[in-house]
Design an enzyme around this catalytic site. Structure first.
Site, PDB file in Angstrom:
ATOM      1  CE  LYS A 245      -1.960   3.187   2.646  1.00  0.00           C
ATOM      2  NZ  LYS A 245      -1.944   4.215   1.691  1.00  0.00           N
TER       3      LYS A 245
ATOM      4  N   GLY B 250       6.466   4.521   8.765  1.00  0.00           N
ATOM      5  CA  GLY B 250       5.639   5.719   8.875  1.00  0.00           C
ATOM      6  C   GLY B 250       5.798   6.309  10.253  1.00  0.00           C
TER       7      GLY B 250
ATOM      8  CD  GLU C 259       2.390  10.025  16.895  1.00  0.00           C
ATOM      9  OE1 GLU C 259       2.927  10.039  15.761  1.00  0.00           O
ATOM     10  OE2 GLU C 259       3.005  10.323  17.932  1.00  0.00           O
TER      11      GLU C 259
ATOM     12  N   GLY D  83       2.110   3.671  13.820  1.00  0.00           N
ATOM     13  CA  GLY D  83       2.756   2.422  14.231  1.00  0.00           C
ATOM     14  C   GLY D  83       2.084   1.818  15.458  1.00  0.00           C
TER      15      GLY D  83
ATOM     16  CD  GLU E 151      12.757  -0.094  10.302  1.00  0.00           C
ATOM     17  OE1 GLU E 151      13.182   0.872  10.965  1.00  0.00           O
ATOM     18  OE2 GLU E 151      13.286  -1.213  10.338  1.00  0.00           O
TER      19      GLU E 151
ATOM     20  CB  CYS F 185      13.268   7.877   8.999  1.00  0.00           C
ATOM     21  SG  CYS F 185      14.263   6.853   7.922  1.00  0.00           S
TER      22      CYS F 185
HETATM   23  P1  NAD Z   1       2.072   7.906   8.142  1.00  0.00           P
HETATM   24  O1  NAD Z   1       2.142   6.979   9.297  1.00  0.00           O
HETATM   25  O2  NAD Z   1       1.068   8.985   8.168  1.00  0.00           O
HETATM   26  O3  NAD Z   1       1.817   7.131   6.789  1.00  0.00           O
HETATM   27  C1  NAD Z   1       2.628   6.050   6.355  1.00  0.00           C
HETATM   28  C2  NAD Z   1       1.771   5.064   5.589  1.00  0.00           C
HETATM   29  O4  NAD Z   1       0.806   4.502   6.478  1.00  0.00           O
HETATM   30  C3  NAD Z   1       0.965   5.682   4.440  1.00  0.00           C
HETATM   31  O5  NAD Z   1       0.897   4.770   3.372  1.00  0.00           O
HETATM   32  C4  NAD Z   1      -0.405   5.870   5.069  1.00  0.00           C
HETATM   33  O6  NAD Z   1      -1.439   5.932   4.130  1.00  0.00           O
HETATM   34  C5  NAD Z   1      -0.507   4.638   5.951  1.00  0.00           C
HETATM   35  N1  NAD Z   1      -1.451   4.744   7.063  1.00  0.00           N
HETATM   36  C6  NAD Z   1      -1.910   5.854   7.673  1.00  0.00           C
HETATM   37  N2  NAD Z   1      -2.771   5.543   8.654  1.00  0.00           N
HETATM   38  C7  NAD Z   1      -2.847   4.184   8.686  1.00  0.00           C
HETATM   39  C8  NAD Z   1      -3.556   3.247   9.498  1.00  0.00           C
HETATM   40  N3  NAD Z   1      -4.384   3.646  10.470  1.00  0.00           N
HETATM   41  N4  NAD Z   1      -3.381   1.929   9.259  1.00  0.00           N
HETATM   42  C9  NAD Z   1      -2.528   1.503   8.292  1.00  0.00           C
HETATM   43  N5  NAD Z   1      -1.853   2.349   7.479  1.00  0.00           N
HETATM   44  C10 NAD Z   1      -1.994   3.672   7.681  1.00  0.00           C
HETATM   45  O7  NAD Z   1       3.559   8.469   7.989  1.00  0.00           O
HETATM   46  P2  NAD Z   1       4.062   9.588   6.999  1.00  0.00           P
HETATM   47  O8  NAD Z   1       3.714  10.889   7.603  1.00  0.00           O
HETATM   48  O9  NAD Z   1       3.604   9.258   5.614  1.00  0.00           O
HETATM   49  O10 NAD Z   1       5.633   9.337   7.019  1.00  0.00           O
HETATM   50  C11 NAD Z   1       6.502  10.099   7.753  1.00  0.00           C
HETATM   51  C12 NAD Z   1       6.971   9.323   8.975  1.00  0.00           C
HETATM   52  O11 NAD Z   1       7.623   8.124   8.545  1.00  0.00           O
HETATM   53  C13 NAD Z   1       8.005  10.061   9.780  1.00  0.00           C
HETATM   54  O12 NAD Z   1       7.709   9.941  11.149  1.00  0.00           O
HETATM   55  C14 NAD Z   1       9.314   9.346   9.457  1.00  0.00           C
HETATM   56  O13 NAD Z   1      10.312   9.439  10.431  1.00  0.00           O
HETATM   57  C15 NAD Z   1       8.835   7.950   9.271  1.00  0.00           C
HETATM   58  N6  NAD Z   1       9.799   7.187   8.473  1.00  0.00           N
HETATM   59  C16 NAD Z   1      10.522   6.209   9.112  1.00  0.00           C
HETATM   60  C17 NAD Z   1      11.477   5.479   8.404  1.00  0.00           C
HETATM   61  C18 NAD Z   1      12.267   4.403   9.078  1.00  0.00           C
HETATM   62  O14 NAD Z   1      12.818   3.551   8.378  1.00  0.00           O
HETATM   63  N7  NAD Z   1      12.348   4.363  10.397  1.00  0.00           N
HETATM   64  C19 NAD Z   1      11.684   5.736   7.049  1.00  0.00           C
HETATM   65  C20 NAD Z   1      10.936   6.738   6.442  1.00  0.00           C
HETATM   66  C21 NAD Z   1       9.974   7.457   7.165  1.00  0.00           C
END
Ligand code: NAD
Length: 476
Positions: free
Chosen positions: A169, A222, A225, A227, A244, A278
């Protein structure tokens, strides 16, 4: 562009769409299906049907498909990079890096096909055991918008090599490059249903994928929250998880560091991809002997950066990816000003002017004299804003670096091996760089501690996480 379900282009079951827009101009690029649980279930069923045949191939045959997909990414890297810049905003050369980086990951996994073959355990007269590693089944991969192509490689490479099938997704603002790469896997000979892509909102499509009981593991990248929400649902089903999550990496610069090199490191570490990484440098700790000089050099570099549309060759930094991201960065900096938690040395607001009016452009921002309890040090800043703190010694730097709920990466800039030892032994993080920041090679496990997540991407560690042991006990 349609979704990919069972090797076929598919609209949403209810026919609805999401528009994808260019974050630099606000212009329409394309649209993708606004999927729902019905589409997720269809994709999971297709992945389940494909599992027997895909997992029945040799690992070497699966590796060959990864190799071919990597070859096709290299063949099409210009078009893929262009599309990535259009939907994500980053400068074209960063998009090219990212597409090549994804090909590197797939090639790495192809190169280790067959190596983690299991083990034989001799139990004397009691017998012998053959410990094999078998795939899990259908896995779900949930991708963010900041580095969608690399992160797709991190998940798809090891999952497919291990013999699993996948439903992926993408994020709603960056689904196009993920869909194109999934098509390349089909062209590379991947069987229908082994890799499916369902587009749509996280709360419906993402959550439906996590809730589907046929999905054996979720690999999510992502924010924290989201996560936490995923962990609760997966916990009820005892589903496997790699999470992650966010990071707030400290960069510590000691008085003996190569200062020009460290300034370059801070520039790249903080402003690559407009700070939306990240493992970006999110807090800078400067030894007091070099702090003023460091800030002077860094400010001059930051002020010479060219901000603009990522398609223009002169652009050093593109826009933020989306409206809520832009609102978040604006409010972080407004709060610093209102609470008097630091002094803005440069930047501090959106870029103004006709060429910037329809994009999410934010000026690269440096903040000095940040108070140790400032919110900007506690929360992740996912954008081009760098808080800087002056410290009297290494002990203080380490203590301050650890005052964070995250623990993804950290770096120390020094020529002294005993400083390296202190930092390596005492800073909480999944990776400690020395005189570097950001680099994440496919061979090396990557992931965090504390609120930065659970599990590892990359290397044998990720491959292992997409398998489980199954033992044959031969009682003689
Ligand atoms: P996000 O959590 O809003 O979204 C990430 C993904 O999750 C998207 O595809 C989104 O549509 C989906 N999603 C949203 N709500 C969901 C739910 N309730 N259930 C399942 N899926 C859902 O994150 P973002 O704002 O898109 O990304 C930025 C964040 O990602 C930052 O905090 C960044 O640090 C983190 N990040 C971490 C790494 C790592 O490897 N540790 C790498 C890149 C980004």
């Amino acid at each position: 562009m349609d979704m990919l379900i069972n090797g076929t282009a598919a609209p949403a079951a209810d026919g609805s769409w999401i528009e994808v827009k260019n974050p630099a101009t606000g212009e329409y690029i394309d649209h993708v299906p606004r999927g729902s649980a019905v589409d997720v279930d269809a994709a999971v069923d297709a992945a389940e049907d494909a599992f027997g045949s895909w997992s029945g191939k040799t690992m070497r045959d699966r590796g060959l498909i990864l190799s071919r997909a990597a070859e096709m990414e290299r063949r099409d890297h210009k078009d893929l990079a262009h599309l990535l810049t259009l939907e994500q905003g980053k400068p074209l050369r960063e998009s090219i890096d990212e597409v090549r980086g994804c090909a590197n990951i797939l090639e790495y996994y192809a190169s280790i096909a067959g190596q983690p073959a299991g083990e034989a355990v001799h139990l004397g007269k009691a017998g012998d055991c053959l410990v094999t590693r078998v795939p899990l089944g259908v896995c779900g991969a949930i991708i963010p918008w900041n580095m969608p192509v690399i992160i797709m490689g991190w998940k798809v490479g090891p999952a497919l090599l291990a013999g699993n099938t996948l439903v992926l997704k993408p994020a709603s603002t960056t689904p196009l490059t993920n869909l194109k790469i999934a098509d390349l896997f089909q062209e590379a000979g991947l069987q229908a249903g082994a890799l499916n892509v369902v587009t749509g909102p996280g709360e419906s499509v993402g959550e439906a994928l996590v809730r589907n009981v046929k999905v054996k593991k979720i690999s999510f990248t992502g924010n924290c929250e989201t996560g936490h929400k995923i962990q609760k649902i997966a916990g009820d089903q005892l589903k496997g998880l790699t999470l992650e999550l966010g990071g707030s990496d400290p960069m510590i610069v000691m008085a003996d560091a190569d200062i020009p090199k460290a300034v370059e490191g801070a520039m790249r570490g903080r402003f690559y991809n407009a700070g939306q990484v990240c493992t970006a440098v999110k807090r800078l700790y400067l030894h007091e002997q070099i702090a003023l000089e460091f800030m002077r050099l860094l400010t001059a570099k930051v002020e010479s950066m060219k901000i603009g549309n990522g398609l223009l060759p002169e652009t050093d930094m593109g826009p933020l990816n989306n409206q809520s991201q832009s609102d978040r960065i604006t409010s972080v900096v407004t709060d610093i000003n209102e609470r008097e938690e630091g002094k803005i040395l440069t930047g501090g607001g959106p870029v103004t002017g006709e060429n910037y009016a329809h994009g999410f452009f934010y000026r690269p921002t440096l903040i000095s004299d940040v108070s140790p309890d400032a919110a900007v040090l506690k929360n992740e800043i996912f954008g081009p804003v760098l808080p800087m703190v002056t410290v009297p010694d290494l002990g203080t730097a380490i203590r301050e670096a650890n005052r964070s709920r995250y623990g993804l990466g950290a770096s120390v800039w020094t020529r002294d091996i005993s400083t390296v030892k202190e930092v390596f032994q005492n800073v909480h993080a999944g990776i400690i760089w020395v005189n570097r920041h950001l680099t994440i090679p496919p061979e090396v496990p990557f992931g965090g501690t504390n609120e930065s997540g659970i599990g590892r991407e990359n290397g044998f560690h990720a491959l292992d996480s997409y398998t489980q042991t199954k033992t044959l006990f031969l009682g003689w």
